[in-house]
Design a protein around this motif. Structure first.
Motif, PDB file in Angstrom:
ATOM      1  N   VAL A 100      37.085  25.428  52.733  1.00 21.07           N
ATOM      2  CA  VAL A 100      36.860  26.410  51.688  1.00 21.07           C
ATOM      3  C   VAL A 100      37.234  25.789  50.343  1.00 21.07           C
ATOM      4  CG1 VAL A 100      39.146  27.451  52.043  1.00 21.07           C
ATOM      5  CG2 VAL A 100      37.377  28.782  50.970  1.00 21.07           C
ATOM      6  N   LEU A 101      36.487  26.133  49.310  1.00 26.19           N
ATOM      7  CA  LEU A 101      36.802  25.658  47.965  1.00 26.19           C
ATOM      8  C   LEU A 101      37.411  26.808  47.176  1.00 26.19           C
ATOM      9  CD1 LEU A 101      36.465  23.231  45.917  1.00 26.19           C
ATOM     10  CD2 LEU A 101      34.396  24.397  45.157  1.00 26.19           C
ATOM     11  N   VAL A 102      38.543  26.551  46.534  1.00 24.61           N
ATOM     12  CA  VAL A 102      39.241  27.611  45.813  1.00 24.61           C
ATOM     13  C   VAL A 102      39.382  27.260  44.332  1.00 24.61           C
ATOM     14  CG1 VAL A 102      41.424  28.864  45.604  1.00 24.61           C
ATOM     15  CG2 VAL A 102      40.551  28.270  47.875  1.00 24.61           C
ATOM     16  N   GLN A 103      39.024  28.195  43.484  1.00 21.74           N
ATOM     17  CA  GLN A 103      39.339  28.074  42.057  1.00 21.74           C
ATOM     18  C   GLN A 103      40.485  29.040  41.773  1.00 21.74           C
ATOM     19  OE1 GLN A 103      36.362  29.317  39.088  1.00 21.74           O
ATOM     20  NE2 GLN A 103      37.155  27.753  37.699  1.00 21.74           N
ATOM     21  N   ASN A 104      41.649  28.466  41.572  1.00 19.20           N
ATOM     22  CA  ASN A 104      42.844  29.292  41.357  1.00 19.20           C
ATOM     23  C   ASN A 104      43.077  29.547  39.860  1.00 19.20           C
ATOM     24  OD1 ASN A 104      45.242  30.678  42.153  1.00 19.20           O
ATOM     25  ND2 ASN A 104      46.454  28.862  41.627  1.00 19.20           N
ATOM     26  N   LYS A 105      44.075  30.350  39.560  1.00 21.81           N
ATOM     27  CA  LYS A 105      44.485  30.714  38.195  1.00 21.81           C
ATOM     28  C   LYS A 105      43.351  31.446  37.468  1.00 21.81           C
ATOM     29  CE  LYS A 105      47.630  26.779  37.842  1.00 21.81           C
ATOM     30  NZ  LYS A 105      48.436  25.938  36.949  1.00 21.81           N
ATOM     31  N   ILE A 106      42.681  32.299  38.200  1.00 19.38           N
ATOM     32  CA  ILE A 106      41.572  33.030  37.606  1.00 19.38           C
ATOM     33  C   ILE A 106      42.078  34.016  36.550  1.00 19.38           C
ATOM     34  CG2 ILE A 106      41.341  34.983  39.241  1.00 19.38           C
ATOM     35  CD1 ILE A 106      38.519  32.560  38.137  1.00 19.38           C
ATOM     36  N   ASP A 107      43.386  34.318  36.579  1.00 22.71           N
ATOM     37  CA  ASP A 107      43.991  35.139  35.508  1.00 22.71           C
ATOM     38  C   ASP A 107      43.982  34.386  34.173  1.00 22.71           C
ATOM     39  OD1 ASP A 107      47.211  34.056  35.419  1.00 22.71           O
ATOM     40  OD2 ASP A 107      46.089  33.688  37.245  1.00 22.71           O
ATOM     41  N   LEU A 108      43.782  33.076  34.222  1.00 23.53           N
ATOM     42  CA  LEU A 108      43.714  32.271  32.997  1.00 23.53           C
ATOM     43  C   LEU A 108      42.291  31.771  32.772  1.00 23.53           C
ATOM     44  CD1 LEU A 108      46.890  30.014  33.532  1.00 23.53           C
ATOM     45  CD2 LEU A 108      46.743  32.074  32.126  1.00 23.53           C
ATOM     46  N   VAL A 109      41.335  32.529  33.233  1.00 20.43           N
ATOM     47  CA  VAL A 109      39.946  32.041  33.283  1.00 20.43           C
ATOM     48  C   VAL A 109      39.418  31.569  31.928  1.00 20.43           C
ATOM     49  CG1 VAL A 109      38.751  34.260  32.992  1.00 20.43           C
ATOM     50  CG2 VAL A 109      37.705  32.462  34.381  1.00 20.43           C
ATOM     51  N   GLU A 110      39.925  32.174  30.843  1.00 18.12           N
ATOM     52  CA  GLU A 110      39.430  31.766  29.514  1.00 18.12           C
ATOM     53  C   GLU A 110      39.910  30.363  29.129  1.00 18.12           C
ATOM     54  OE1 GLU A 110      43.143  34.010  29.250  1.00 18.12           O
ATOM     55  OE2 GLU A 110      41.185  34.522  30.076  1.00 18.12           O
ATOM     56  N   TYR A 131      36.088  30.730  46.825  1.00 19.26           N
ATOM     57  CA  TYR A 131      36.946  31.852  46.447  1.00 19.26           C
ATOM     58  C   TYR A 131      37.562  31.620  45.077  1.00 19.26           C
ATOM     59  CZ  TYR A 131      36.879  33.922  51.109  1.00 19.26           C
ATOM     60  OH  TYR A 131      36.493  34.523  52.279  1.00 19.26           O
ATOM     61  N   ARG A 132      37.622  32.668  44.291  1.00 21.49           N
ATOM     62  CA  ARG A 132      38.396  32.638  43.054  1.00 21.49           C
ATOM     63  C   ARG A 132      39.685  33.380  43.335  1.00 21.49           C
ATOM     64  NH1 ARG A 132      33.317  34.268  40.713  1.00 21.49           N
ATOM     65  NH2 ARG A 132      32.361  32.379  39.912  1.00 21.49           N
ATOM     66  N   THR A 133      40.795  32.744  43.041  1.00 23.52           N
ATOM     67  CA  THR A 133      42.076  33.369  43.340  1.00 23.52           C
ATOM     68  C   THR A 133      42.986  33.385  42.115  1.00 23.52           C
ATOM     69  OG1 THR A 133      43.199  31.322  43.976  1.00 23.52           O
ATOM     70  CG2 THR A 133      42.002  32.477  45.715  1.00 23.52           C
ATOM     71  N   SER A 134      43.957  34.274  42.180  1.00 22.94           N
ATOM     72  CA  SER A 134      45.100  34.179  41.281  1.00 22.94           C
ATOM     73  C   SER A 134      46.328  34.363  42.151  1.00 22.94           C
ATOM     74  CB  SER A 134      45.063  35.259  40.200  1.00 22.94           C
ATOM     75  OG  SER A 134      46.325  35.294  39.552  1.00 22.94           O
ATOM     76  N   VAL A 135      47.048  33.294  42.318  1.00 25.44           N
ATOM     77  CA  VAL A 135      48.277  33.368  43.108  1.00 25.44           C
ATOM     78  C   VAL A 135      49.267  34.259  42.364  1.00 25.44           C
ATOM     79  CG1 VAL A 135      50.247  32.027  43.929  1.00 25.44           C
ATOM     80  CG2 VAL A 135      47.929  31.159  44.252  1.00 25.44           C
ATOM     81  N   LYS A 136      49.233  34.170  41.032  1.00 30.46           N
ATOM     82  CA  LYS A 136      50.131  34.971  40.201  1.00 30.46           C
ATOM     83  C   LYS A 136      49.902  36.468  40.431  1.00 30.46           C
ATOM     84  CE  LYS A 136      51.518  35.676  35.436  1.00 30.46           C
ATOM     85  NZ  LYS A 136      51.029  35.595  34.061  1.00 30.46           N
ATOM     86  N   GLU A 137      48.644  36.888  40.344  1.00 32.15           N
ATOM     87  CA  GLU A 137      48.307  38.306  40.509  1.00 32.15           C
ATOM     88  C   GLU A 137      48.073  38.703  41.962  1.00 32.15           C
ATOM     89  OE1 GLU A 137      47.998  40.083  37.566  1.00 32.15           O
ATOM     90  OE2 GLU A 137      48.040  38.368  36.218  1.00 32.15           O
ATOM     91  N   ASN A 138      48.276  37.779  42.861  1.00 32.16           N
ATOM     92  CA  ASN A 138      48.023  37.987  44.296  1.00 32.16           C
ATOM     93  C   ASN A 138      46.592  38.479  44.555  1.00 32.16           C
ATOM     94  OD1 ASN A 138      48.602  37.888  46.982  1.00 32.16           O
ATOM     95  ND2 ASN A 138      49.779  39.789  47.048  1.00 32.16           N
ATOM     96  N   LEU A 139      45.654  37.753  43.989  1.00 30.60           N
ATOM     97  CA  LEU A 139      44.249  38.105  44.087  1.00 30.60           C
ATOM     98  C   LEU A 139      43.528  37.135  45.038  1.00 30.60           C
ATOM     99  CD1 LEU A 139      43.119  40.129  41.591  1.00 30.60           C
ATOM    100  CD2 LEU A 139      41.473  38.261  41.494  1.00 30.60           C
ATOM    101  N   ASN A 140      42.988  37.667  46.121  1.00 30.39           N
ATOM    102  CA  ASN A 140      42.155  36.898  47.049  1.00 30.39           C
ATOM    103  C   ASN A 140      42.873  35.852  47.912  1.00 30.39           C
ATOM    104  OD1 ASN A 140      39.582  37.854  47.211  1.00 30.39           O
ATOM    105  ND2 ASN A 140      38.838  36.705  45.448  1.00 30.39           N
ATOM    106  N   VAL A 141      44.187  35.796  47.830  1.00 29.54           N
ATOM    107  CA  VAL A 141      44.906  34.772  48.605  1.00 29.54           C
ATOM    108  C   VAL A 141      44.794  35.059  50.106  1.00 29.54           C
ATOM    109  CG1 VAL A 141      47.153  33.679  49.034  1.00 29.54           C
ATOM    110  CG2 VAL A 141      46.473  34.271  46.699  1.00 29.54           C
ATOM    111  N   GLU A 142      45.048  36.307  50.484  1.00 30.94           N
ATOM    112  CA  GLU A 142      44.928  36.698  51.899  1.00 30.94           C
ATOM    113  C   GLU A 142      43.531  36.372  52.425  1.00 30.94           C
ATOM    114  OE1 GLU A 142      47.122  38.641  54.001  1.00 30.94           O
ATOM    115  OE2 GLU A 142      48.719  38.293  52.541  1.00 30.94           O
ATOM    116  N   GLU A 143      42.529  36.635  51.590  1.00 30.35           N
ATOM    117  CA  GLU A 143      41.132  36.467  51.999  1.00 30.35           C
ATOM    118  C   GLU A 143      40.809  35.023  52.356  1.00 30.35           C
ATOM    119  OE1 GLU A 143      42.246  38.437  49.711  1.00 30.35           O
ATOM    120  OE2 GLU A 143      41.215  40.368  49.881  1.00 30.35           O
TER     121      GLU A 143
END
Ligand code: GDP
Ligand code: MG
Length: 155
Positions: A100-110, A131-143
């Motif tokens: 799987v390919l992950v783009q993390n820190k999506i909370d900093l997307v700008e 997957y786009r994730t934000s470990v900080k915001e706990n977004l999509n990590v489980e997925e």
């Protein structure tokens, strides 16, 4: 009883959030501090999947140049294991390793180095689930880990 134990290896450049993702998933925490990972380490988490107990062992690696020797020797060992335990069998298995390919820190997307569209295009080119994730915001990590578990089990 644990029926399935899955080894998950997380690779990527330094500071992209590999260690944070493992901490988030296994311990439910997020910290701002940045401590370089030295060599290879792992944490684990048990989940239920289709009523089965599954143990996920999440291997952390160091992407930094200065630890290259350690990581490389780890990969070498992995390759050795893969090549000595019956070529055919392993060739088949390795070909079936879910990725799987992950783009993390999506909370900093700008501030992203790679536009989300570019990342998605890369995944398409490599034929990888994205997957786009934000470990900080706990977004999509489980997925991410659910997907890998599912793919592994239905191999
Ligand atoms: P590694 O070198 O890939 O293991 O990266 P780390 O897990 O050590 O993370 C590097 C830095 O990025 C740390 O300061 C983390 O707190 C931060 N970080 C990790 N994930 C995220 C995220 O999703 N959003 C934000 N804003 N920061 C993150
Ligand atoms: Mg790390």
């Amino acid at each position: 009883d644990i029926e399935v134990a899955i080894k998950v290896v997380i690779v990527g450049n330094g500071a992209v959030g590999k260690s944070s993702m493992i901490q988030r998933y296994c311990k439910g925490i997020f910290t701002k501090d940045y401590k370089k990972t030295i060599g290879v380490d792992f944490l684990e988490r048990q989940i239920k999947f289709n009523d089965e107990d599954v143990r996920l062992m999440l291997w952390d690696t160091a992407g930094q140049e200065e630890f290259d020797a350690i990581t490389k020797s780890y990969y070498r060992e992995l390759r050795l294991k893969l090549s000595t335990n019956g070529e055919q069998k392993w060739k088949k298995k390795v070909g079936q390793i879910p990725l799987v390919l992950v783009q993390n820190k999506i909370d900093l997307v700008e501030e992203a180095v790679l536009e989300p569209e570019e990342a998605e295009a890369l995944a398409k080119r490599l034929k990888l689930r994205f997957y786009r994730t934000s470990v900080k915001e706990n977004l999509n990590v489980e997925e991410v880990f659910r997907y890998l578990t599912e793919k592994y089990i239905e191999r």
